[in-house]
Write an enzyme that holds these catalytic residues in place. Structure first.
Site, PDB file in Angstrom:
ATOM      1  N   GLU A  47       0.855  -1.202   0.000  1.00  0.00           N
ATOM      2  CA  GLU A  47       0.000   0.000   0.000  1.00  0.00           C
ATOM      3  C   GLU A  47       0.889   1.249   0.000  1.00  0.00           C
ATOM      4  O   GLU A  47       1.948   1.256   0.652  1.00  0.00           O
ATOM      5  CB  GLU A  47      -0.838  -0.017   1.293  1.00  0.00           C
ATOM      6  CG  GLU A  47      -1.671   1.218   1.546  1.00  0.00           C
ATOM      7  CD  GLU A  47      -2.236   1.258   2.979  1.00  0.00           C
ATOM      8  OE1 GLU A  47      -1.563   0.796   3.929  1.00  0.00           O
ATOM      9  OE2 GLU A  47      -3.354   1.780   3.136  1.00  0.00           O
ATOM     10  N   ASN A 107      -6.920   6.309  -1.769  1.00  0.00           N
ATOM     11  CA  ASN A 107      -5.863   5.349  -1.474  1.00  0.00           C
ATOM     12  C   ASN A 107      -6.118   4.185  -2.429  1.00  0.00           C
ATOM     13  O   ASN A 107      -7.080   3.432  -2.253  1.00  0.00           O
ATOM     14  CB  ASN A 107      -5.963   4.917  -0.006  1.00  0.00           C
ATOM     15  CG  ASN A 107      -4.795   4.058   0.421  1.00  0.00           C
ATOM     16  OD1 ASN A 107      -4.107   3.469  -0.410  1.00  0.00           O
ATOM     17  ND2 ASN A 107      -4.576   3.972   1.726  1.00  0.00           N
ATOM     18  N   LYS A 124      -9.520   2.263  -1.851  1.00  0.00           N
ATOM     19  CA  LYS A 124      -9.747   1.719  -0.500  1.00  0.00           C
ATOM     20  C   LYS A 124     -11.074   2.171   0.089  1.00  0.00           C
ATOM     21  O   LYS A 124     -11.373   3.376   0.121  1.00  0.00           O
ATOM     22  CB  LYS A 124      -8.584   2.155   0.403  1.00  0.00           C
ATOM     23  CG  LYS A 124      -8.556   1.518   1.781  1.00  0.00           C
ATOM     24  CD  LYS A 124      -7.266   1.940   2.505  1.00  0.00           C
ATOM     25  CE  LYS A 124      -7.099   1.337   3.860  1.00  0.00           C
ATOM     26  NZ  LYS A 124      -5.825   1.751   4.492  1.00  0.00           N
ATOM     27  N   GLU A 143      -5.864   8.958   7.619  1.00  0.00           N
ATOM     28  CA  GLU A 143      -6.446   8.503   6.343  1.00  0.00           C
ATOM     29  C   GLU A 143      -7.810   9.134   6.097  1.00  0.00           C
ATOM     30  O   GLU A 143      -8.161   9.459   4.970  1.00  0.00           O
ATOM     31  CB  GLU A 143      -6.552   6.978   6.314  1.00  0.00           C
ATOM     32  CG  GLU A 143      -5.205   6.302   6.123  1.00  0.00           C
ATOM     33  CD  GLU A 143      -5.348   4.851   5.712  1.00  0.00           C
ATOM     34  OE1 GLU A 143      -5.912   4.573   4.656  1.00  0.00           O
ATOM     35  OE2 GLU A 143      -4.886   3.991   6.489  1.00  0.00           O
ATOM     36  N   CYS A 174      -4.985  -2.978   2.772  1.00  0.00           N
ATOM     37  CA  CYS A 174      -4.645  -2.890   4.198  1.00  0.00           C
ATOM     38  C   CYS A 174      -5.815  -3.161   5.132  1.00  0.00           C
ATOM     39  O   CYS A 174      -6.216  -4.287   5.336  1.00  0.00           O
ATOM     40  CB  CYS A 174      -3.995  -1.545   4.505  1.00  0.00           C
ATOM     41  SG  CYS A 174      -3.217  -1.581   6.134  1.00  0.00           S
ATOM     42  N   ASN A 199       0.336  -1.076   5.462  1.00  0.00           N
ATOM     43  CA  ASN A 199       1.275  -0.332   6.318  1.00  0.00           C
ATOM     44  C   ASN A 199       0.667  -0.400   7.699  1.00  0.00           C
ATOM     45  O   ASN A 199      -0.286   0.326   7.993  1.00  0.00           O
ATOM     46  CB  ASN A 199       1.333   1.146   5.926  1.00  0.00           C
ATOM     47  CG  ASN A 199       2.128   1.415   4.672  1.00  0.00           C
ATOM     48  OD1 ASN A 199       3.324   1.691   4.729  1.00  0.00           O
ATOM     49  ND2 ASN A 199       1.461   1.354   3.531  1.00  0.00           N
TER      50      ASN A 199
HETATM   51  N1  CDT Z   1      -2.911   1.448   6.517  1.00  0.00           N
HETATM   52  C1  CDT Z   1      -3.835   0.854   7.296  1.00  0.00           C
HETATM   53  O1  CDT Z   1      -4.989   0.710   6.921  1.00  0.00           O
HETATM   54  N2  CDT Z   1      -3.417   0.457   8.520  1.00  0.00           N
HETATM   55  C2  CDT Z   1      -4.322  -0.058   9.510  1.00  0.00           C
HETATM   56  C3  CDT Z   1      -3.847   0.346  10.855  1.00  0.00           C
HETATM   57  C4  CDT Z   1      -4.773   1.315  11.388  1.00  0.00           C
HETATM   58  S1  CDT Z   1      -4.314   1.941  12.913  1.00  0.00           S
HETATM   59  C5  CDT Z   1      -5.256   3.356  12.991  1.00  0.00           C
HETATM   60  C6  CDT Z   1      -4.486  -1.564   9.504  1.00  0.00           C
HETATM   61  O2  CDT Z   1      -5.620  -2.028   9.659  1.00  0.00           O
HETATM   62  O3  CDT Z   1      -3.503  -2.293   9.404  1.00  0.00           O
END
Ligand code: CDT
Length: 319
Positions: A47, A107, A124, A143, A174, A199
């Site tokens: 991502e 995203n 996303k 985000e 993600c 991430n």
């Molecule tokens: N990038 C992403 O969606 N990361 C989220 C962590 C969110 S923490 C506010 C995940 O679900 O891995």
């Protein structure tokens, strides 16, 4: 004739805030060279693979964040990826921040054919985090500030990949991996391979108490393994890993089969290629038996899934 696709998760180590896209792309091209040497036909990058995970950085004026976004794909910075795909005959999945001509921000993930054609685009849907600066957090996750909610649903395409005339391929990004609805949307379109980049910080900034590191990785793997098993598909889940702008991302990229087993797993916090031969006919067992949707699903009993967002309190039992 077995339908085998050799796929790779191309994990990226950290990309620091000052690192230009050209450097990140050069690292990705090196991973494609290595993929080619290993006979890989499809490479999955993470991502937001071109920059640092910028939603951790607050910009009071949202327009100041526009420099993190791509207004064109390919662009002069990303063209080497498309050239490498052609040179090596490899398809690839890329996550990036998309700025549309109408000024919308997404995203986004794309799937590109070995010839450089855009096969599939996904924006996303499940955007985690918050929209305003949160003084209680050590690291922001903005985000909801920088991205619009994806407007393309969960698309799947049957397209040639490697030597195969048609592989059913679907995308999510993600946080989507934690939502069974996203997997089922893809499963209901007969996805054989789900690609996703992530991430994910090693610590939960929202947790009032302590959430152990191993649970963070466990929950990520649990989600991908369950999603693949319950929808009888393969999954390639590729991380950005390591300490990026002082924030630790946990890595642990995996490739999973339709039984939910991990076929390959990254062990570093660096640029790392993991590969597996995916025998796509292994999807048949689940989808013709326990997860034969046509036979066993009961959508008439699932009205809450699409009709309701938050949880409501149950009826109170009374003697
Ligand atoms: N990038 C992403 O969606 N990361 C989220 C962590 C969110 S923490 C506010 C995940 O679900 O891995």
């Amino acid at each position: 004739m077995p339908r085998v696709l050799t796929a790779a998760a191309a994990q990226l180590g950290p990309i620091q805030r000052a690192e230009p896209r050209g450097l990140a792309v050069a690292r990705m091209v090196r991973l494609m060279e290595r993929a080619h040497a290993r006979g890989v036909q499809l490479v999955v990058f993470p991502e937001l693979a071109l920059t640092t995970f910028f939603p951790r950085h607050y910009h009071d004026d949202r327009a100041e964040a526009d420099h993190w976004f791509e207004a064109a794909m390919p662009s002069p910075d990303t063209a080497p990826l498309f050239e490498a795909a052609k040179r090596y005959g490899i398809g690839f999945h890329l996550g990036y921040a998309e700025l549309t001509q109408e000024g919308r921000h997404f995203n986004t993930a794309i799937l590109v054919s070995p010839g450089g054609d855009l096969l599939l685009k996904y924006r996303k849907v499940h955007l985690p985090g918050h929209a305003e600066f949160d003084p209680a957090r050590q690291v922001q996750h903005l985000e909801k500030r920088y991205f619009d909610v994806g407007d393309l649903g969960f698309p799947v395409i049957a397209a040639p990949m490697g030597a195969l005339p048609g592989v059913n391929m679907g995308l999510m990004i993600c946080n989507d991996r934690r939502w069974p609805e996203a997997w089922r949307e893809l499963g209901l379109q007969s996805a054989e391979l789900v690609m996703l980049g992530y991430n994910t910080p090693s610590t939960n900034q929202n947790a009032a108490g302590f959430e152990a590191h191993h649970l963070r990785v466990f929950h990520s793997h649990l989600s991908v393994q369950a999603g693949a098993y319950q929808n009888a598909c393969f999954a390639v889940a590729t991380a950005k890993a390591g300490v990026e702008d002082g924030c630790e991302l946990f890595g642990h990229s995996i490739i999973v089969n339709p039984q939910g087993e991990i076929l390959a797993q990254a062990t570093s916090w660096d640029d790392e290629l993991i590969t597996a031969d995916l025998d796509l006919d292994q999807c048949t067992l689940g989808r013709t038996t326990i997860f034969n949707f046509e036979k066993h699903r009961r959508p008439e009993a699932y009205a809450r899934i699409t009709g309701q967002v938050g949880a409501v309190a149950p009826r109170r039992w009374q003697p």
